[in-house]
Design a protein around this motif. Structure first.
Motif, PDB file in Angstrom:
ATOM      1  N   ARG A 114      45.276  36.327  57.525  1.00 60.78           N
ATOM      2  CA  ARG A 114      45.814  37.698  57.452  1.00 60.78           C
ATOM      3  C   ARG A 114      45.445  38.336  56.102  1.00 60.78           C
ATOM      4  O   ARG A 114      45.049  39.504  56.046  1.00 60.78           O
ATOM      5  CB  ARG A 114      47.325  37.703  57.635  1.00 60.78           C
ATOM      6  CG  ARG A 114      47.766  37.830  59.067  1.00 60.78           C
ATOM      7  CD  ARG A 114      49.255  38.105  59.185  1.00 60.78           C
ATOM      8  NE  ARG A 114      50.075  36.952  58.838  1.00 60.78           N
ATOM      9  CZ  ARG A 114      50.314  35.932  59.648  1.00 60.78           C
ATOM     10  NH1 ARG A 114      49.805  35.914  60.848  1.00 60.78           N
ATOM     11  NH2 ARG A 114      51.066  34.924  59.258  1.00 60.78           N
ATOM     12  N   ASN A 118      43.189  41.643  55.547  1.00 63.03           N
ATOM     13  CA  ASN A 118      43.718  42.782  54.792  1.00 63.03           C
ATOM     14  C   ASN A 118      42.929  43.069  53.519  1.00 63.03           C
ATOM     15  O   ASN A 118      43.058  44.146  52.937  1.00 63.03           O
ATOM     16  CB  ASN A 118      45.196  42.569  54.468  1.00 63.03           C
ATOM     17  CG  ASN A 118      46.062  42.732  55.695  1.00 63.03           C
ATOM     18  OD1 ASN A 118      45.813  43.581  56.540  1.00 63.03           O
ATOM     19  ND2 ASN A 118      47.085  41.902  55.813  1.00 63.03           N
ATOM     20  N   ARG A 129      42.088  44.782  61.498  1.00 66.08           N
ATOM     21  CA  ARG A 129      43.535  44.677  61.720  1.00 66.08           C
ATOM     22  C   ARG A 129      43.873  44.830  63.190  1.00 66.08           C
ATOM     23  O   ARG A 129      44.664  44.059  63.740  1.00 66.08           O
ATOM     24  CB  ARG A 129      44.280  45.747  60.922  1.00 66.08           C
ATOM     25  CG  ARG A 129      44.458  45.420  59.477  1.00 66.08           C
ATOM     26  CD  ARG A 129      45.226  46.511  58.790  1.00 66.08           C
ATOM     27  NE  ARG A 129      45.471  46.198  57.400  1.00 66.08           N
ATOM     28  CZ  ARG A 129      45.859  47.082  56.503  1.00 66.08           C
ATOM     29  NH1 ARG A 129      46.060  48.341  56.844  1.00 66.08           N
ATOM     30  NH2 ARG A 129      46.060  46.708  55.258  1.00 66.08           N
ATOM     31  N   LEU A 133      44.577  41.026  64.238  1.00 67.53           N
ATOM     32  CA  LEU A 133      46.008  40.873  64.031  1.00 67.53           C
ATOM     33  C   LEU A 133      46.839  41.441  65.179  1.00 67.53           C
ATOM     34  O   LEU A 133      47.917  40.940  65.470  1.00 67.53           O
ATOM     35  CB  LEU A 133      46.424  41.524  62.701  1.00 67.53           C
ATOM     36  CG  LEU A 133      45.676  40.997  61.466  1.00 67.53           C
ATOM     37  CD1 LEU A 133      46.158  41.690  60.211  1.00 67.53           C
ATOM     38  CD2 LEU A 133      45.791  39.485  61.342  1.00 67.53           C
ATOM     39  N   GLN A 134      46.339  42.500  65.827  1.00 70.32           N
ATOM     40  CA  GLN A 134      47.090  43.094  66.932  1.00 70.32           C
ATOM     41  C   GLN A 134      46.470  42.779  68.294  1.00 70.32           C
ATOM     42  O   GLN A 134      46.985  43.205  69.319  1.00 70.32           O
ATOM     43  CB  GLN A 134      47.208  44.601  66.741  1.00 70.32           C
ATOM     44  CG  GLN A 134      48.012  44.968  65.505  1.00 70.32           C
ATOM     45  CD  GLN A 134      48.133  46.471  65.321  1.00 70.32           C
ATOM     46  OE1 GLN A 134      47.893  47.240  66.236  1.00 70.32           O
ATOM     47  NE2 GLN A 134      48.504  46.879  64.130  1.00 70.32           N
TER      48      GLN A 134
END
Length: 174
Positions: A114, A118, A129, A133-134
């Motif tokens: 993560r 980022n 992201r 991550l999503q």
């Protein structure tokens, strides 16, 4: 259909099914697993297919199994293949629960990844992201960011290369 009859079908078409799976996933062990899943799925539905259509039907089932795997979140994880610093964990469908040490390591690795995502600069940050991550699709990202899908794909390809390099550097540093 009897087990003996189905065994004969398996022995006749196992090469075809394996080849279809391997052509899509490019991994021998995974292709073997997907071929086995193909025959497991075929066993329960073989009576719906006429015998003269077994070959194309099994090829389609194999292709669907491999495609489903490639689209799965398990396959789309951030780690680069063969990266020993980030173990892949148990295979999908494994019933062995992770131990406390595994959970701590997995959480630490997930947090490190993560952080790497980022740390990317735009235009790769927003795309990464949303994708990593999503777990959004390229089409969803394209709509959300108002960018053409081809642009999103290119940015994602470059972001993956940057992340692989960051993971490699992290591994070498330890």
């Amino acid at each position: 259909m009897t087990n003996a009859q189905f065994s004969k079908i398996v022995s006749e078409y196992q090469g075809l099914v394996y080849t279809v799976c391997y052509q899509l996933v490019k991994d021998h062990q995974l292709a073997e697993d997907l071929a086995q899943e193909t025959f497991l799925a075929a066993f329960s539905h073989i009576d719906t297919c006429p015998p003269e259509k077994y070959r194309p039907w099994l090829a389609r089932v194999a292709a669907n199994k491999a495609t489903d795997h490639l689209r799965s979140a398990w396959h789309r994880r951030v780690t680069a293949p063969g990266d020993e610093a980030f173990p892949e964990g148990p295979p999908p469908g494994s019933h062995a629960p992770p131990g406390p040490e595994d959970l701590v390591v997995d959480n630490a690795e997930a947090e490190a990844i993560r952080g790497m995502v980022n740390s990317l600069k735009e235009p790769y940050l927003a795309v990464s992201r949303l994708y990593f991550l999503q777990e959004r699709s390229i089409e969803e990202i394209s709509k959300a960011l108002k960018r053409p899908p081809k642009t999103v794909s290119t940015q994602l390809f470059r972001a993956k290369a940057m992340l692989r390099e960051k993971i490699r550097e992290r591994r070498e540093a330890t």
